[in-house]
Design an enzyme around this catalytic site. Sequence first.
Site, PDB file in Angstrom:
ATOM      1  CE  LYS A  68      -4.140   1.881   0.461  1.00  9.93           C
ATOM      2  NZ  LYS A  68      -3.825   2.763  -0.684  1.00  9.93           N
ATOM      3  CE  LYS A  92       3.492   6.737   6.536  1.00  7.76           C
ATOM      4  NZ  LYS A  92       3.196   7.638   5.401  1.00  7.76           N
ATOM      5  CE  LYS A 104       4.782   7.444  -1.438  1.00  7.53           C
ATOM      6  NZ  LYS A 104       3.942   7.789  -0.268  1.00  7.53           N
ATOM      7  CB  THR A 188      -2.655  13.205   5.313  1.00  9.82           C
ATOM      8  OG1 THR A 188      -2.841  12.075   4.461  1.00  9.82           O
ATOM      9  CG2 THR A 188      -1.214  13.260   5.762  1.00  9.82           C
ATOM     10  CG  ASN A 219      -4.479  16.487   0.790  1.00  7.42           C
ATOM     11  OD1 ASN A 219      -4.428  16.314   2.001  1.00  7.42           O
ATOM     12  ND2 ASN A 219      -5.402  15.917   0.053  1.00  7.42           N
ATOM     13  CB  SER A 356      -5.908   4.605   1.972  1.00  3.60           C
ATOM     14  OG  SER A 356      -5.715   5.695   1.109  1.00  3.60           O
TER      15      SER A 356
HETATM   16  P1  NAD Z   1       0.750  18.308  -2.228  1.00  2.20           P
HETATM   17  O1  NAD Z   1       1.310  18.121  -3.573  1.00  2.20           O
HETATM   18  O2  NAD Z   1      -0.725  18.489  -2.085  1.00  2.20           O
HETATM   19  O3  NAD Z   1       1.462  19.553  -1.509  1.00  2.20           O
HETATM   20  C1  NAD Z   1       2.837  19.689  -1.402  1.00  2.20           C
HETATM   21  C2  NAD Z   1       3.136  21.100  -0.946  1.00  2.20           C
HETATM   22  O4  NAD Z   1       4.531  21.242  -0.736  1.00  2.20           O
HETATM   23  C3  NAD Z   1       2.748  22.188  -1.954  1.00  2.20           C
HETATM   24  O5  NAD Z   1       2.237  23.305  -1.268  1.00  2.20           O
HETATM   25  C4  NAD Z   1       4.091  22.539  -2.599  1.00  2.20           C
HETATM   26  O6  NAD Z   1       4.120  23.853  -3.118  1.00  2.20           O
HETATM   27  C5  NAD Z   1       5.004  22.401  -1.410  1.00  2.20           C
HETATM   28  N1  NAD Z   1       6.404  22.219  -1.782  1.00  2.20           N
HETATM   29  C6  NAD Z   1       6.925  21.490  -2.794  1.00  2.20           C
HETATM   30  N2  NAD Z   1       8.267  21.629  -2.813  1.00  2.20           N
HETATM   31  C7  NAD Z   1       8.577  22.450  -1.795  1.00  2.20           C
HETATM   32  C8  NAD Z   1       9.795  22.982  -1.292  1.00  2.20           C
HETATM   33  N3  NAD Z   1      10.963  22.660  -1.876  1.00  2.20           N
HETATM   34  N4  NAD Z   1       9.743  23.797  -0.223  1.00  2.20           N
HETATM   35  C9  NAD Z   1       8.557  24.106   0.354  1.00  2.20           C
HETATM   36  N5  NAD Z   1       7.392  23.654  -0.069  1.00  2.20           N
HETATM   37  C10 NAD Z   1       7.395  22.822  -1.128  1.00  2.20           C
HETATM   38  O7  NAD Z   1       1.270  17.069  -1.372  1.00  2.20           O
HETATM   39  P2  NAD Z   1       0.646  16.459  -0.035  1.00  2.20           P
HETATM   40  O8  NAD Z   1      -0.245  15.360  -0.418  1.00  2.20           O
HETATM   41  O9  NAD Z   1       0.176  17.557   0.849  1.00  2.20           O
HETATM   42  O10 NAD Z   1       1.957  15.793   0.590  1.00  2.20           O
HETATM   43  C11 NAD Z   1       2.891  16.541   1.355  1.00  2.20           C
HETATM   44  C12 NAD Z   1       3.769  15.591   2.145  1.00  2.20           C
HETATM   45  O11 NAD Z   1       2.929  14.775   2.967  1.00  2.20           O
HETATM   46  C13 NAD Z   1       4.593  14.618   1.288  1.00  2.20           C
HETATM   47  O12 NAD Z   1       5.835  14.355   1.933  1.00  2.20           O
HETATM   48  C14 NAD Z   1       3.764  13.369   1.277  1.00  2.20           C
HETATM   49  O13 NAD Z   1       4.546  12.205   1.038  1.00  2.20           O
HETATM   50  C15 NAD Z   1       3.214  13.405   2.685  1.00  2.20           C
HETATM   51  N6  NAD Z   1       1.998  12.611   2.829  1.00  2.20           N
HETATM   52  C16 NAD Z   1       0.859  12.931   2.148  1.00  2.20           C
HETATM   53  C17 NAD Z   1      -0.250  12.112   2.298  1.00  2.20           C
HETATM   54  C18 NAD Z   1      -1.564  12.424   1.621  1.00  2.20           C
HETATM   55  O14 NAD Z   1      -2.525  11.669   1.824  1.00  2.20           O
HETATM   56  N7  NAD Z   1      -1.691  13.514   0.906  1.00  2.20           N
HETATM   57  C19 NAD Z   1      -0.201  10.984   3.124  1.00  2.20           C
HETATM   58  C20 NAD Z   1       0.984  10.711   3.804  1.00  2.20           C
HETATM   59  C21 NAD Z   1       2.080  11.532   3.636  1.00  2.20           C
END
Ligand code: NAD
Length: 429
Positions: A68, A92, A104, A188, A219, A356
Amino acid sequence: MSKSTYQDALSRLESTAAAAGTSPEVVESLRHPKSILSTTLSVRMDDGRMRYFPAYRCHYNNILGPSKGGIRFHPAVDQDEVTALALWMTIKCAVLGLPYGGGKGGVQVDPKRLTPMELERLSRHYMRSMADFIGPELDIPAPDVNTNARIMGWMLSEYEVIHKRRTPAVITGKPICLGGSEGREEATGRGAFHCVEALLKRIGRNASEMTVAIQGFGNAGQHIAQLLQDVGCTIVAISDSRGGIYSSSGFDTYSIAREKERSRIVRGVYCDKSVCEAVPHEQISNEELLALDVDLLIPAALDGVIHRGNADSVRADYILEVANGPVRADAEDILMNKGVVIVPDVLVNAGGVTVSYFEWVQNRQGYPWDLSTVRSRLESHMITAFDEVWNEAEQRRCTLRDAAYALALRRIELSMKSLGTQEYFQNGE
Ligand code: NAD
């Protein structure tokens, strides 16, 4: 030469496993990803050109269940990063007690430079290339950085065309009308928020006295920002990939989310109905945000942002790892010596995979749950996991990360031992 993300993840696994007394055979098995599919997607652009994008999917370990993990679209994606992220997913899912192994996927692409039709072709092509490597009882993808419900919907529809049957449980984080779950989009951020609530209870502090800086306003970052604001925290800094904003009196994160939706930029504004006006603030860089003197620092963007080179400048009391792997292993000692407490990613951001899991269960039952059922089950899973990790850390006088890994490794070890390890085959133990 600095370590790769995967080497960093492995060295963290090895040191926590040694401290937890995990059987060497179990540690050895976790040093080897089960399978990795690496391919190139050839995608026709709108102007007729063909472009080529490296794409990956990793099944890291499946002793606890099918793989997953999300699919990331980002220029920095490579096999090393995907493998590290899949290892973290393995840990996790085990921390949360979910019946999954870790996986992944990712594509090396800047999706912001693609048109909607190019993005659709790329997403469908990803699923076409992986269609035999993915399945409801084999490997179940979900959204990650730069992927969303619509992209999951495209991938689901491609999978269903190939396999000629409706299979909603093959992918999670899809639109609700295609079998997605209520509450998945916010999951999240909401799960991370429950960790903050549980943390505040343990340390005896009120939300209203907490100042917070958040790196990444996508997000996960947006949802946690709004939930923390709702309980009275002061969100003093927010950033995205273009840089950040700071105000000691705090921002209205709902206004900033609305403005970002409109202009795609994080701006210091306050919106009253449809009118948004600038509020006093300073522009700051992402590096400056990480060094702010706040109670709670929330990296919610990419991995490796806090490393040996900048760890000493961190002034926050607590780091809540909403992103995967934002603190490199080589920065951890520096932060620990400064008294910074890290609440680790494998716990904090597990709300996404937990809902999920709920989505997958609903798809398999053919019985959708309402939002309040999803939220209350998420809260109970997150609080249980937080308390287990906290109690383990207290008992063993170790960091929360070591405690989370120890719990996960125990669960994986139990399953492996039930099939027999060297101890059993040599000594019957
Ligand atoms: P997303 O694409 O919705 O948002 C990412 C954000 O990070 C955006 O605002 C982008 O502009 C910013 N960003 C990108 N590069 C950057 C940088 N160099 N410096 C500062 N900001 C930067 O992604 P998300 O889904 O919110 O995921 C964010 C983190 O959370 C990731 O590490 C992801 O693996 C982790 N995560 C997300 C989920 C999920 O369900 N969305 C679940 C577990 C973990």
